[in-house]
Design a protein around this motif. Sequence first.
Motif, short mmCIF file in Angstrom:
data_model
loop_
_atom_site.label_atom_id
_atom_site.label_comp_id
_atom_site.label_asym_id
_atom_site.label_seq_id
_atom_site.Cartn_x
_atom_site.Cartn_y
_atom_site.Cartn_z
N ARG A 1 2.75 7.36 0.82
CA ARG A 1 1.50 6.66 1.08
C ARG A 1 0.54 6.86 -0.11
O ARG A 1 0.84 7.64 -1.00
CB ARG A 1 0.85 7.20 2.35
CG ARG A 1 1.72 7.02 3.57
CD ARG A 1 0.95 7.27 4.86
NE ARG A 1 1.85 7.64 5.95
CZ ARG A 1 2.69 6.80 6.54
NH1 ARG A 1 2.73 5.53 6.17
NH2 ARG A 1 3.49 7.21 7.52
N ARG A 2 -0.59 6.18 0.00
CA ARG A 2 -1.52 6.22 -1.14
C ARG A 2 -2.05 7.62 -1.41
O ARG A 2 -2.38 7.96 -2.54
CB ARG A 2 -2.68 5.26 -0.87
CG ARG A 2 -3.39 4.83 -2.13
CD ARG A 2 -4.25 3.64 -1.89
NE ARG A 2 -5.39 3.93 -1.02
CZ ARG A 2 -6.13 2.99 -0.43
NH1 ARG A 2 -5.82 1.71 -0.60
NH2 ARG A 2 -7.14 3.32 0.33
N ASP A 3 -2.10 8.44 -0.40
CA ASP A 3 -2.56 9.82 -0.63
C ASP A 3 -1.41 10.72 -1.09
O ASP A 3 -1.61 11.92 -1.28
CB ASP A 3 -3.22 10.40 0.63
CG ASP A 3 -2.25 10.55 1.79
OD1 ASP A 3 -1.06 10.19 1.63
OD2 ASP A 3 -2.66 11.06 2.85
N THR B 1 1.50 11.22 0.63
CA THR B 1 2.34 11.70 1.73
C THR B 1 3.69 10.98 1.73
O THR B 1 3.75 9.75 1.68
CB THR B 1 1.64 11.45 3.09
OG1 THR B 1 0.37 12.08 3.06
CG2 THR B 1 2.48 11.98 4.23
N ASN C 1 0.83 -1.21 0.00
CA ASN C 1 0.00 0.00 0.00
C ASN C 1 0.86 1.26 0.00
O ASN C 1 0.61 2.20 0.77
CB ASN C 1 -0.94 -0.02 1.22
CG ASN C 1 -2.11 0.92 1.03
OD1 ASN C 1 -2.51 1.21 -0.11
ND2 ASN C 1 -2.63 1.44 2.13
N LYS C 2 1.88 1.27 -0.84
CA LYS C 2 2.75 2.46 -0.88
C LYS C 2 3.43 2.60 -2.24
O LYS C 2 3.56 1.63 -3.00
CB LYS C 2 3.81 2.40 0.21
CG LYS C 2 4.90 1.36 -0.02
CD LYS C 2 5.96 1.45 1.07
CE LYS C 2 7.11 0.51 0.79
NZ LYS C 2 8.13 0.52 1.84
N PHE D 1 6.84 9.49 3.55
CA PHE D 1 7.05 9.02 4.93
C PHE D 1 8.41 8.36 5.13
O PHE D 1 8.79 8.05 6.26
CB PHE D 1 5.93 8.05 5.34
CG PHE D 1 5.97 6.74 4.60
CD1 PHE D 1 5.40 6.62 3.35
CD2 PHE D 1 6.60 5.64 5.16
CE1 PHE D 1 5.43 5.40 2.67
CE2 PHE D 1 6.64 4.42 4.49
CZ PHE D 1 6.06 4.31 3.24
#
Length: 181
Positions: free
Chosen positions: A127-129, A131, A115-116, A133
């Motif tokens: 991340r998926r949105d 962001t 999921n990245k 990290f």
Amino acid sequence: MAVPDVLDAESIRRSKADTLWSRRDFFSLAGWAGVLVVLATMTLGFFRFMFPRVLFEPPTRFEAGRPQEYLVGTVDERFKIERRVWIVHEEYGLFALLAICTHLGCTPNWFPAENKFKCPCHGSGFRRDGTNFEGPAPRPLDRIKLELTPEGDLVVDKAHIFRMAAGKDPDEQYPQAILKV
Ligand code: FES
């Protein structure tokens, strides 16, 4: 004894006249050849100027199908190679992510199992949105304007990029980048 001297001088003159290339001829010809080369180069340059080097890129706006084609909770990669765009569908709406790492511009890969997004160049993770990290990327992935035509088709407009700032939730930075469908 004077006769042989006259004959020698005459024979020398004749032999020079009979020579195919005198030194003067050679330099004269070389000079003209140089002039011709310069003229030819200038002429070629002039015609090359008539055909400027233009980089033809795909249009910045493109149709992306219907919203129903995108499953909620997924990242769609159909435009990643050609357009460097992902379309993400979340519960709260659709948005388009620019597939350009905010570190040095490589194209990250999407790993659904983790999921990245992960950048292959220096290891930045998003991340998926969008962001950031992990890794050296200084800020989230940018988003692109996504709109709906009156006919109900999605249109991505790469001329309109929402540049994300560091340290802030991408969903809150540009609410207009999220298309509620
Ligand atoms: S370009 Fe993506 S981590 Fe460096």
